[in-house]
Design a protein around this motif. Structure first.
Motif, PDB file in Angstrom:
ATOM      1  N   SER A 120       0.141  17.756   4.504  1.00  0.00           N
ATOM      2  CA  SER A 120      -0.643  17.821   3.261  1.00  0.00           C
ATOM      3  C   SER A 120      -0.062  18.827   2.274  1.00  0.00           C
ATOM      4  O   SER A 120      -0.803  19.454   1.517  1.00  0.00           O
ATOM      5  CB  SER A 120      -2.091  18.184   3.586  1.00  0.00           C
ATOM      6  OG  SER A 120      -2.656  17.310   4.524  1.00  0.00           O
ATOM      7  N   ARG A 122       0.850  -1.186   0.000  1.00  0.00           N
ATOM      8  CA  ARG A 122       0.000   0.000   0.000  1.00  0.00           C
ATOM      9  C   ARG A 122       0.892   1.244   0.000  1.00  0.00           C
ATOM     10  O   ARG A 122       1.370   1.695   1.057  1.00  0.00           O
ATOM     11  CB  ARG A 122      -0.922   0.007   1.215  1.00  0.00           C
ATOM     12  CG  ARG A 122      -1.922  -1.160   1.213  1.00  0.00           C
ATOM     13  CD  ARG A 122      -2.884  -1.026   2.365  1.00  0.00           C
ATOM     14  NE  ARG A 122      -3.870  -2.088   2.360  1.00  0.00           N
ATOM     15  CZ  ARG A 122      -4.868  -2.186   3.231  1.00  0.00           C
ATOM     16  NH1 ARG A 122      -4.976  -1.272   4.185  1.00  0.00           N
ATOM     17  NH2 ARG A 122      -5.733  -3.188   3.158  1.00  0.00           N
ATOM     18  N   GLU A 123       1.134   1.765  -1.179  1.00  0.00           N
ATOM     19  CA  GLU A 123       2.067   2.881  -1.328  1.00  0.00           C
ATOM     20  C   GLU A 123       1.566   4.147  -0.640  1.00  0.00           C
ATOM     21  O   GLU A 123       2.338   4.882  -0.019  1.00  0.00           O
ATOM     22  CB  GLU A 123       2.290   3.162  -2.819  1.00  0.00           C
ATOM     23  CG  GLU A 123       3.302   4.260  -3.097  1.00  0.00           C
ATOM     24  CD  GLU A 123       3.488   4.497  -4.573  1.00  0.00           C
ATOM     25  OE1 GLU A 123       4.180   5.470  -4.911  1.00  0.00           O
ATOM     26  OE2 GLU A 123       2.938   3.708  -5.382  1.00  0.00           O
ATOM     27  N   LYS A 124       0.255   4.420  -0.720  1.00  0.00           N
ATOM     28  CA  LYS A 124      -0.299   5.632  -0.124  1.00  0.00           C
ATOM     29  C   LYS A 124      -0.138   5.616   1.385  1.00  0.00           C
ATOM     30  O   LYS A 124       0.255   6.624   1.996  1.00  0.00           O
ATOM     31  CB  LYS A 124      -1.766   5.769  -0.513  1.00  0.00           C
ATOM     32  CG  LYS A 124      -2.390   7.079  -0.076  1.00  0.00           C
ATOM     33  CD  LYS A 124      -3.814   7.193  -0.583  1.00  0.00           C
ATOM     34  CE  LYS A 124      -4.419   8.530  -0.152  1.00  0.00           C
ATOM     35  NZ  LYS A 124      -5.817   8.685  -0.643  1.00  0.00           N
ATOM     36  N   ARG A 125      -0.433   4.478   2.008  1.00  0.00           N
ATOM     37  CA  ARG A 125      -0.284   4.385   3.468  1.00  0.00           C
ATOM     38  C   ARG A 125       1.186   4.449   3.880  1.00  0.00           C
ATOM     39  O   ARG A 125       1.525   5.021   4.927  1.00  0.00           O
ATOM     40  CB  ARG A 125      -0.913   3.089   3.965  1.00  0.00           C
ATOM     41  CG  ARG A 125      -2.430   3.103   3.958  1.00  0.00           C
ATOM     42  CD  ARG A 125      -2.974   2.012   4.858  1.00  0.00           C
ATOM     43  NE  ARG A 125      -4.415   2.103   4.979  1.00  0.00           N
ATOM     44  CZ  ARG A 125      -5.147   1.339   5.777  1.00  0.00           C
ATOM     45  NH1 ARG A 125      -4.546   0.410   6.536  1.00  0.00           N
ATOM     46  NH2 ARG A 125      -6.455   1.479   5.843  1.00  0.00           N
ATOM     47  N   ARG A 127       3.555   6.131   2.326  1.00  0.00           N
ATOM     48  CA  ARG A 127       3.959   7.539   2.259  1.00  0.00           C
ATOM     49  C   ARG A 127       3.380   8.337   3.420  1.00  0.00           C
ATOM     50  O   ARG A 127       4.042   9.197   3.997  1.00  0.00           O
ATOM     51  CB  ARG A 127       3.497   8.153   0.932  1.00  0.00           C
ATOM     52  CG  ARG A 127       4.265   7.663  -0.291  1.00  0.00           C
ATOM     53  CD  ARG A 127       4.122   8.657  -1.438  1.00  0.00           C
ATOM     54  NE  ARG A 127       2.713   8.955  -1.691  1.00  0.00           N
ATOM     55  CZ  ARG A 127       1.943   8.323  -2.571  1.00  0.00           C
ATOM     56  NH1 ARG A 127       2.459   7.320  -3.274  1.00  0.00           N
ATOM     57  NH2 ARG A 127       0.685   8.674  -2.760  1.00  0.00           N
ATOM     58  N   GLY A 128       2.113   8.042   3.776  1.00  0.00           N
ATOM     59  CA  GLY A 128       1.489   8.754   4.887  1.00  0.00           C
ATOM     60  C   GLY A 128       2.181   8.496   6.212  1.00  0.00           C
ATOM     61  O   GLY A 128       2.391   9.417   7.005  1.00  0.00           O
ATOM     62  N   ARG A 132      -0.877  18.258  -1.468  1.00  0.00           N
ATOM     63  CA  ARG A 132      -2.266  18.556  -1.796  1.00  0.00           C
ATOM     64  C   ARG A 132      -2.492  20.058  -1.909  1.00  0.00           C
ATOM     65  O   ARG A 132      -3.156  20.530  -2.860  1.00  0.00           O
ATOM     66  CB  ARG A 132      -3.185  17.973  -0.717  1.00  0.00           C
ATOM     67  CG  ARG A 132      -4.666  18.196  -0.990  1.00  0.00           C
ATOM     68  CD  ARG A 132      -5.507  17.630   0.143  1.00  0.00           C
ATOM     69  NE  ARG A 132      -6.911  17.873  -0.073  1.00  0.00           N
ATOM     70  CZ  ARG A 132      -7.863  17.557   0.786  1.00  0.00           C
ATOM     71  NH1 ARG A 132      -7.548  16.972   1.943  1.00  0.00           N
ATOM     72  NH2 ARG A 132      -9.132  17.813   0.519  1.00  0.00           N
TER      73      ARG A 132
END
Length: 419
Positions: free
Chosen positions: A211, A83-86, A88-89, A214
């Motif tokens: 963020s 899970r790349e998004k998690r 990075r988060g 974003r």
């Protein structure tokens, strides 16, 4: 009967209406400058936590990037391999937390080093003030022994200052206790309010850092929606250049100040100076101001040392002169390099103008801000010269006497001297 409107007259009418409306608006702005200024000051006061947050976030951003690249990116990939998004988060959250902890630790260490020494200095000043006043009177008497008139004037002036200080220490100043308490209460309230704004600013900085991609994407989307593509591309390029100038300058200045503080502490320890921790922090902190910083830090430091030993005070002042030369000619050029692209003359001007307009913050950020303006102005000037077919290089312009009006070509000094 059908009325036909001429498009030309409609355009003229719209232009005239725009001119009249702009004139009325300009008149209203001129007559209501006080109210407009008060409104903007009130708005800045309300948005101060957000402003602090943006500043803190920008200053902490390089540290967050370092922690993320060096430590936590691989940790996030190991924790969430699919899970790349998690991943990075998690890496970003840990990096922001580590950066915030580092900043708070640095502030705590500095306060731990400064506040006790500052309290000791003030206590010693209050305790030994009468002794220092007597020593000062003896120094004036010995220094102006040959000239009785000047000695009398200086002693009278010194006696007035001594009497006022003695009365204040004996409690006569308590007559104005109510005003004093009001001033202290107001000052404490202002300090507590600024501390609260900074605490909220740190919270805002955390949200901004978590963020930031974003927010950047939303800003670009907004710009492309209202401006031409070419203009937005130029704006983004200018912002990248400004960010590069500011980040390099701030990082270099902080590193240079840290090295100056460490060198100062080691040297003062070798010289046996009092208050070496406090003095090193003051000298290192004020060194962030170009050219004038070391001397601004030397004034209160020299006063503290003077209260202990006048001879050591003279040695300290000589050491500060040597340290400033070493920093200005060796350390700062090596660390800062060409981060701003400004010469020494423009650095001094930017520091003076920035300090005059915005105080300490202007002295600190005046140099990179002026460097950005200088770069934009230089690019515009060179672009305008190229459009006219005139060489844009400064080195070549040293040889140019003038531009011929008929041929619109440069007249060089060599050709003018031959004629």
């Amino acid at each position: 009967m059908k009325i036909r409107l001429d498009k030309k007259y409609i355009q003229v009418g719209l232009v005239a209406f725009g001119v009249v409306a702009a004139s009325i608006l300009f008149y209203l702005v001129l007559t209501q400058l006080g109210q407009i200024r008060s409104f903007f000051l009130m708005l800045i006061g309300l948005l101060k936590p957000v402003i602090y947050g943006l500043i803190f976030g920008y200053l902490m951003n390089p540290m967050v990037g370092f922690f993320e690249r060096a430590w936590f990116r691989k940790l996030g990939e190991r924790a969430f391999p699919t899970r790349e998004k998690r991943a990075r988060g998690l890496a970003r959250a840990l990096s922001v937390a580590a950066s915030l902890a580092t900043v708070l630790l640095i502030v705590a260490v500095l306060l731990w080093m400064v506040l006790p020494r500052l309290y000791d200095s003030l206590e010693m000043l209050a305790t030994n003030l009468s002794t220092y006043l007597a020593q000062g009177q003896a120094l004036i008497t010995n220094s102006f022994e040959a000239d009785s008139d000047i000695r009398t004037i200086m002693l009278n002036l010194y006696s007035s200052i001594s009497e006022y200080a003695t009365r204040w220490l004996n409690g006569d100043a308590l007559d104005d206790l109510s005003n004093l308490l009001i001033s202290i209460s107001t000052g404490i309230y202002s300090v507590l309010r600024e501390i609260l704004n900074m605490i909220i600013g740190l919270i805002v900085a955390v949200y901004v850092l978590v963020s930031k991609e974003r927010f950047g994407a939303q800003s670009k989307k907004f710009l492309y929606s209202i401006f031409p593509i070419k203009a937005v591309n130029q704006i983004l390029e200018d912002l990248r250049d400004a960010n590069q100038i500011f980040s390099r300058y701030i990082t270099g200045v902080l590193l240079d100040s840290l090295m100056v503080g460490v060198i100062c502490f080691i040297s003062l320890t070798i010289l046996g100076m009092p208050y070496r921790e406090l003095v090193s922090v003051i000298v290192g902190a004020t060194n962030v101001i170009p050219f004038f910083g070391p001397f601004l830090g030397a004034i209160p430091s020299a006063f503290l040392i003077l209260l202990i030993d006048p001879l050591k005070c003279l040695i300290f002042l000589a050491f500060i002169l040597v340290l400033q030369q070493v920093d200005g000619n060796i350390l700062a050029p090596k660390i800062l390099g060409e981060s701003t692209g400004l010469g020494s003359f423009w650095v001094i001007c930017a520091t003076l103008v920035g300090g005059g307009l915005f105080g300490f913050v202007g002295m600190l950020f005046g140099v990179p801000a002026f460097a950005v303006i200088y770069k934009l102005l230089k690019r515009w000037v060179e672009h305008s010269l190229r459009r006219k077919g005139i060489p844009a290089g400064t080195t070549e312009f040293r040889r140019i006497v003038c531009i011929d009006e008929e041929t619109e070509r440069p007249v060089y000094r060599e050709a003018a001297e031959k004629e």
